[in-house]
Design a protein around this motif. Structure first.
Motif, PDB file in Angstrom:
ATOM      1  N   VAL A 172       0.828  -1.247   0.086  1.00 56.55           N
ATOM      2  CA  VAL A 172      -0.010  -0.028  -0.058  1.00 56.55           C
ATOM      3  C   VAL A 172       0.727   1.298  -0.090  1.00 56.55           C
ATOM      4  O   VAL A 172       1.647   1.498   1.039  1.00 56.55           O
ATOM      5  CB  VAL A 172      -0.925   0.211   1.442  1.00 56.55           C
ATOM      6  N   LEU A 173       0.678   2.091  -1.156  1.00 54.24           N
ATOM      7  CA  LEU A 173       1.457   3.110  -1.284  1.00 54.24           C
ATOM      8  C   LEU A 173       0.439   4.325  -0.555  1.00 54.24           C
ATOM      9  O   LEU A 173       1.187   5.544  -0.238  1.00 54.24           O
ATOM     10  CB  LEU A 173       1.912   3.685  -2.627  1.00 54.24           C
ATOM     11  N   ARG A 174      -0.544   4.448  -0.904  1.00 52.88           N
ATOM     12  CA  ARG A 174      -1.426   5.570  -0.566  1.00 52.88           C
ATOM     13  C   ARG A 174      -2.771   5.146  -0.426  1.00 52.88           C
ATOM     14  O   ARG A 174      -3.524   3.912  -0.845  1.00 52.88           O
ATOM     15  CB  ARG A 174      -1.259   6.640  -1.551  1.00 52.88           C
ATOM     16  N   HIS A 175      -3.539   5.666   0.599  1.00 53.62           N
ATOM     17  CA  HIS A 175      -4.865   5.344   0.793  1.00 53.62           C
ATOM     18  C   HIS A 175      -5.817   6.555   1.271  1.00 53.62           C
ATOM     19  O   HIS A 175      -5.349   7.292   1.993  1.00 53.62           O
ATOM     20  CB  HIS A 175      -5.093   4.346   2.108  1.00 53.62           C
ATOM     21  N   GLU A 176      -6.815   6.788   0.287  1.00 51.11           N
ATOM     22  CA  GLU A 176      -7.683   7.884   0.676  1.00 51.11           C
ATOM     23  C   GLU A 176      -9.066   7.580   0.634  1.00 51.11           C
ATOM     24  O   GLU A 176      -9.398   6.621   0.237  1.00 51.11           O
ATOM     25  CB  GLU A 176      -7.309   8.905  -0.532  1.00 51.11           C
ATOM     26  N   ARG A 177     -10.006   8.239   1.307  1.00 49.26           N
ATOM     27  CA  ARG A 177     -11.335   7.964   1.390  1.00 49.26           C
ATOM     28  C   ARG A 177     -11.769   9.408   0.619  1.00 49.26           C
ATOM     29  O   ARG A 177     -11.724  10.528   0.717  1.00 49.26           O
ATOM     30  CB  ARG A 177     -11.783   8.313   2.640  1.00 49.26           C
ATOM     31  N   ILE A 178     -12.332   9.077  -0.530  1.00 54.45           N
ATOM     32  CA  ILE A 178     -13.100  10.057  -1.486  1.00 54.45           C
ATOM     33  C   ILE A 178     -14.626  10.162  -1.034  1.00 54.45           C
ATOM     34  O   ILE A 178     -15.161   9.319  -1.258  1.00 54.45           O
ATOM     35  CB  ILE A 178     -12.610   9.722  -2.816  1.00 54.45           C
ATOM     36  N   TYR A 179     -15.055  11.448  -0.833  1.00 46.75           N
ATOM     37  CA  TYR A 179     -16.572  11.695  -0.375  1.00 46.75           C
ATOM     38  C   TYR A 179     -17.161  12.428  -1.560  1.00 46.75           C
ATOM     39  O   TYR A 179     -18.523  12.413  -1.521  1.00 46.75           O
ATOM     40  CB  TYR A 179     -16.554  12.494   0.848  1.00 46.75           C
ATOM     41  N   ASN A 180     -16.588  13.016  -2.555  1.00 45.38           N
ATOM     42  CA  ASN A 180     -17.122  13.588  -3.726  1.00 45.38           C
ATOM     43  C   ASN A 180     -16.118  12.921  -4.944  1.00 45.38           C
ATOM     44  O   ASN A 180     -14.716  12.895  -5.027  1.00 45.38           O
ATOM     45  CB  ASN A 180     -16.800  15.082  -3.685  1.00 45.38           C
ATOM     46  N   ILE A 181     -16.967  12.573  -5.949  1.00 44.87           N
ATOM     47  CA  ILE A 181     -16.442  12.188  -7.286  1.00 44.87           C
ATOM     48  C   ILE A 181     -15.344  13.082  -7.788  1.00 44.87           C
ATOM     49  O   ILE A 181     -14.252  12.637  -8.441  1.00 44.87           O
ATOM     50  CB  ILE A 181     -17.293  11.350  -8.148  1.00 44.87           C
ATOM     51  N   LYS A 182     -15.482  14.292  -7.750  1.00 40.29           N
ATOM     52  CA  LYS A 182     -14.659  15.554  -8.271  1.00 40.29           C
ATOM     53  C   LYS A 182     -13.141  15.253  -7.458  1.00 40.29           C
ATOM     54  O   LYS A 182     -12.137  16.092  -8.280  1.00 40.29           O
ATOM     55  CB  LYS A 182     -15.327  16.741  -8.052  1.00 40.29           C
TER      56      LYS A 182
END
Length: 179
Positions: free
Chosen positions: A16-26
């Protein structure tokens, strides 16, 4: 049987290099690598399977449907894993469910997905809703993964993987797909 060299290489590719939580598709990062989406009903075991595949407690797991409230964006060495909120019942408001479904459909419609891992609860089998969801992914590979295959009332299937996070069944094969 896999060799130690093959397992070592898989370990490098599943780092795992990076983990994000995206709440908006933009807010999705630019597509730089193949994207593999984990799709399935709420509480089918998407987050548990991802944690097991990566050998890393990355995602929160709960017995209550609707734990994943965002698009989980996980960058690995050679690919991106996308953990989508589940479809179907969740213990949240109808408005929140509609927001998730809109977010999922927006992600599907931008056609970034290369492979879909469609998770099916092996105790229930493929439902009409699962078939409808699978039909949304005409431009990419869809692989079926039957989760909870170690449960007493599980039905084993010949069209996909019969995965178990408890006994490790088909975990190595799924890791190879991701890598």
């Amino acid at each position: 049987m896999s060799s130690f060299k093959e397992l070592n290489e898989l370990g490098k590719e599943l780092q795992v290099l990076r983990h994000e939580r995206i709440y908006n598709i933009k807010n999705l990062p630019l597509k730089m690598k193949k994207e593999i989406a984990f799709v399935g009903k709420s509480n089918v075991g998407k987050s548990s399977l991802i944690n097991t595949l990566l050998n890393y407690n990355l995602n929160r797991v709960s017995k209550k449907p609707g734990c994943t409230k965002w698009i989980g964006y996980i960058e690995l060495t050679n690919s991106m894993l996308i953990d989508l909120p589940g479809y179907g019942y969740a213990n949240v408001s109808k408005q929140r469910q509609e927001f998730w479904q809109d977010m999922i459909m927006s992600y599907i419609n931008i056609k970034r997905i290369d492979t879909v891992l469609l998770l099916i609860d092996s105790r229930r089998g493929i439902t009409q809703t699962d078939k409808e969801v699978a039909s949304l992914f005409l431009n990419c590979k869809v692989k079926y993964i039957f989760t909870k295959s170690d449960e007493k009332d599980a039905k084993h299937n010949d069209i996909g993987f019969n995965a178990s996070i408890r006994n490790g069944k088909d975990i190595l094969e799924i890791r190879k797909i991701i890598a």
